[in-house]
Design a protein around this motif. Sequence first.
Motif, PDB file in Angstrom:
ATOM      1  N   THR A   1       0.926   7.612   0.042  1.00  0.00           N
ATOM      2  CA  THR A   1      -0.110   7.201   0.950  1.00  0.00           C
ATOM      3  C   THR A   1       0.705   5.337   1.042  1.00  0.00           C
ATOM      4  OG1 THR A   1      -0.791   6.437  -1.770  1.00  0.00           O
ATOM      5  CG2 THR A   1      -2.338   7.863  -0.304  1.00  0.00           C
ATOM      6  N   VAL A   2      -0.285   4.632   1.121  1.00  0.00           N
ATOM      7  CA  VAL A   2       0.200   2.978   1.648  1.00  0.00           C
ATOM      8  C   VAL A   2      -0.273   1.979   0.358  1.00  0.00           C
ATOM      9  CG1 VAL A   2      -0.289   0.725   2.925  1.00  0.00           C
ATOM     10  CG2 VAL A   2      -0.121   3.264   4.029  1.00  0.00           C
ATOM     11  N   GLY A   3      -1.275   2.568  -0.573  1.00  0.00           N
ATOM     12  CA  GLY A   3      -2.113   1.201  -1.370  1.00  0.00           C
ATOM     13  C   GLY A   3      -0.713   1.927  -2.574  1.00  0.00           C
ATOM     14  N   GLY A   4      -0.084   3.661  -2.746  1.00  0.00           N
ATOM     15  CA  GLY A   4       0.297   3.853  -4.012  1.00  0.00           C
ATOM     16  C   GLY A   4       2.249   3.167  -3.867  1.00  0.00           C
ATOM     17  N   ASN A   5       2.334   3.056  -2.032  1.00  0.00           N
ATOM     18  CA  ASN A   5       3.384   2.368  -2.446  1.00  0.00           C
ATOM     19  C   ASN A   5       3.657   0.893  -2.681  1.00  0.00           C
ATOM     20  OD1 ASN A   5       5.868   0.576   0.187  1.00  0.00           O
ATOM     21  ND2 ASN A   5       6.191   3.265  -0.989  1.00  0.00           N
ATOM     22  N   LEU A   6       2.928  -0.068  -2.371  1.00  0.00           N
ATOM     23  CA  LEU A   6       2.294  -1.078  -3.073  1.00  0.00           C
ATOM     24  C   LEU A   6       1.951  -1.382  -4.445  1.00  0.00           C
ATOM     25  CD1 LEU A   6       2.098  -1.765   0.006  1.00  0.00           C
ATOM     26  CD2 LEU A   6      -0.038  -3.890  -0.661  1.00  0.00           C
ATOM     27  N   CYS A   7       1.265  -0.644  -5.038  1.00  0.00           N
ATOM     28  CA  CYS A   7       0.370   0.058  -6.376  1.00  0.00           C
ATOM     29  C   CYS A   7       2.237  -0.145  -6.915  1.00  0.00           C
ATOM     30  CB  CYS A   7      -0.442   0.737  -6.830  1.00  0.00           C
ATOM     31  SG  CYS A   7      -1.739  -0.757  -6.062  1.00  0.00           S
ATOM     32  N   LEU A   8       2.937   1.384  -6.818  1.00  0.00           N
ATOM     33  CA  LEU A   8       3.768   1.351  -7.648  1.00  0.00           C
ATOM     34  C   LEU A   8       5.142   0.152  -7.274  1.00  0.00           C
ATOM     35  CD1 LEU A   8       5.580   3.550  -8.967  1.00  0.00           C
ATOM     36  CD2 LEU A   8       6.704   4.461  -6.709  1.00  0.00           C
ATOM     37  N   ALA A   9       4.882  -0.419  -6.594  1.00  0.00           N
ATOM     38  CA  ALA A   9       5.606  -1.993  -6.866  1.00  0.00           C
ATOM     39  C   ALA A   9       7.135  -2.184  -7.178  1.00  0.00           C
ATOM     40  CB  ALA A   9       5.451  -3.040  -7.238  1.00  0.00           C
ATOM     41  N   LEU A  10       7.475  -0.149  -6.301  1.00  0.00           N
ATOM     42  CA  LEU A  10       9.193  -0.327  -6.260  1.00  0.00           C
ATOM     43  C   LEU A  10       9.693  -1.816  -5.594  1.00  0.00           C
ATOM     44  CD1 LEU A  10       9.912   3.190  -7.020  1.00  0.00           C
ATOM     45  CD2 LEU A  10       9.812   1.656  -8.992  1.00  0.00           C
ATOM     46  N   PRO A  11      11.353  -2.103  -5.832  1.00  0.00           N
ATOM     47  CA  PRO A  11      11.707  -3.316  -4.150  1.00  0.00           C
ATOM     48  C   PRO A  11      11.762  -3.156  -3.087  1.00  0.00           C
ATOM     49  CG  PRO A  11      12.941  -3.567  -7.277  1.00  0.00           C
ATOM     50  CD  PRO A  11      11.787  -2.095  -7.071  1.00  0.00           C
ATOM     51  N   ALA A  12      12.277  -1.710  -3.403  1.00  0.00           N
ATOM     52  CA  ALA A  12      12.401  -1.244  -1.910  1.00  0.00           C
ATOM     53  C   ALA A  12      11.447  -0.330  -1.350  1.00  0.00           C
ATOM     54  CB  ALA A  12      13.100   0.567  -2.100  1.00  0.00           C
TER      55      ALA A  12
ATOM     56  N   ILE B   1       1.298   7.927   4.696  1.00  0.00           N
ATOM     57  CA  ILE B   1       2.052   6.868   5.893  1.00  0.00           C
ATOM     58  C   ILE B   1       2.290   7.668   6.645  1.00  0.00           C
ATOM     59  CG2 ILE B   1       4.534   6.607   5.755  1.00  0.00           C
ATOM     60  CD1 ILE B   1       3.477   5.599   3.471  1.00  0.00           C
ATOM     61  N   ALA B   2       2.561   9.123   7.083  1.00  0.00           N
ATOM     62  CA  ALA B   2       1.603   9.558   7.942  1.00  0.00           C
ATOM     63  C   ALA B   2       0.570   8.935   9.256  1.00  0.00           C
ATOM     64  CB  ALA B   2       1.661  11.601   7.905  1.00  0.00           C
ATOM     65  N   ALA B   3      -0.323   9.513   9.084  1.00  0.00           N
ATOM     66  CA  ALA B   3      -1.135   7.806   9.587  1.00  0.00           C
ATOM     67  C   ALA B   3      -1.304   7.402   9.971  1.00  0.00           C
ATOM     68  CB  ALA B   3      -2.924   8.188   8.362  1.00  0.00           C
ATOM     69  N   LEU B   4      -0.717   5.960   9.402  1.00  0.00           N
ATOM     70  CA  LEU B   4       0.017   4.860   9.455  1.00  0.00           C
ATOM     71  C   LEU B   4       1.258   4.791  10.934  1.00  0.00           C
ATOM     72  CD1 LEU B   4      -0.825   2.394   9.304  1.00  0.00           C
ATOM     73  CD2 LEU B   4       1.555   2.235   7.074  1.00  0.00           C
ATOM     74  N   ASP B   5       1.928   5.986  10.429  1.00  0.00           N
ATOM     75  CA  ASP B   5       2.927   5.956  11.975  1.00  0.00           C
ATOM     76  C   ASP B   5       2.418   6.025  13.044  1.00  0.00           C
ATOM     77  OD1 ASP B   5       5.915   5.931  12.557  1.00  0.00           O
ATOM     78  OD2 ASP B   5       4.975   7.744  13.108  1.00  0.00           O
ATOM     79  N   ARG B   6       1.104   6.935  12.824  1.00  0.00           N
ATOM     80  CA  ARG B   6       0.237   7.817  14.400  1.00  0.00           C
ATOM     81  C   ARG B   6      -0.704   6.459  14.785  1.00  0.00           C
ATOM     82  NH1 ARG B   6      -0.639  12.357  11.515  1.00  0.00           N
ATOM     83  NH2 ARG B   6      -2.520  12.009  10.604  1.00  0.00           N
ATOM     84  N   ILE B   7      -1.145   5.324  14.012  1.00  0.00           N
ATOM     85  CA  ILE B   7      -1.781   4.370  14.812  1.00  0.00           C
ATOM     86  C   ILE B   7      -1.443   4.083  16.227  1.00  0.00           C
ATOM     87  CG2 ILE B   7      -0.786   2.630  12.912  1.00  0.00           C
ATOM     88  CD1 ILE B   7      -4.426   1.877  13.819  1.00  0.00           C
ATOM     89  N   GLU B   8      -1.835   3.975  17.224  1.00  0.00           N
ATOM     90  CA  GLU B   8      -2.266   3.269  18.641  1.00  0.00           C
ATOM     91  C   GLU B   8      -2.648   1.559  18.150  1.00  0.00           C
ATOM     92  OE1 GLU B   8      -3.710   5.562  21.265  1.00  0.00           O
ATOM     93  OE2 GLU B   8      -1.782   7.386  20.906  1.00  0.00           O
ATOM     94  N   LEU B   9      -2.138   0.320  18.374  1.00  0.00           N
ATOM     95  CA  LEU B   9      -2.890  -1.032  18.195  1.00  0.00           C
ATOM     96  C   LEU B   9      -2.494  -1.212  19.955  1.00  0.00           C
ATOM     97  CD1 LEU B   9      -0.375  -2.256  15.478  1.00  0.00           C
ATOM     98  CD2 LEU B   9      -2.740  -1.650  15.478  1.00  0.00           C
ATOM     99  N   PRO B  10      -3.599  -2.513  20.383  1.00  0.00           N
ATOM    100  CA  PRO B  10      -3.090  -3.013  21.142  1.00  0.00           C
ATOM    101  C   PRO B  10      -1.750  -3.610  22.219  1.00  0.00           C
ATOM    102  CG  PRO B  10      -5.282  -3.751  19.777  1.00  0.00           C
ATOM    103  CD  PRO B  10      -4.014  -2.567  18.938  1.00  0.00           C
TER     104      PRO B  10
END
Length: 274
Positions: free
Chosen positions: A107-118, A71-80
Amino acid sequence: MDLNSITEVAAPRERTALPAWRPGDAFLAGGTWLFSEPQEGLSRLIDLPSLGWEPCAVTEQGLRIAATCTIAALDRIELPASFAAAPLIGHCCRALLGSFKVWNAATVGGNLCLALPAGPMIALAVALDGVCLIWMPDGGERSLPVRDLVRGPQATALRPGEILREIGLPAAALRRRAAFRRIALSPNGRSGALTIATLDPSGAFALTVTASTRRPVRVDLPALPEARDLTAALAAAIPDGLWYDDVHGAPDWRRHVTGLLAEEARAELAGGGA
């Protein structure tokens, strides 16, 4: 928490070194959930960060996010600058409430695969047309929209031995204007309802609902709707049994606040807000 049933940890450096899947295996990414409570029946962990995947990459096609991206790495990304929906990333990262230790492990994938509603990464990926690249145990690959990955609380479309490799967010989706709304029963509580509205340059409107429902719901309309039309579309898309019920919110409350948040997001886009 110590997992005292684990007898082996595999740390493959490349895909060909992945061990054959067997009952009692679990894929380890950040481990923020895996090590948070007893995991009965597990005997082997397969470490995915050892594969060394690049966390994120901006390409002509959009944004590629490795399942092991934190999550920390995703938050730091710079987009066009052309990616008008870029602020959604920060909003959704902050919806995952936790300490800096959690942010640097989860991790992003962990958040998706855990599949909690929130799960806020689920909301982000569904709202932006995310597509999963999935490694199959036989060496093949398959693609699946994130909206079809999550089937309910802690239930996904992944088959035994399959690995979520990455999530792709297309450039066209990232160029949409977007409005984010979230509510919880307490200031630092788990999301009770989370809505994301997007408006495409073509005029197409979409509303993504998570946290208040058992699985992500997305309503797609050809144009920005009037308030009453959005209310009707939500009622048609979310039957009574789909509203989630737990200590973070009762179904009737979730239904009510989802409608309020959806209208706020719609109104923001109608008013020309970014």
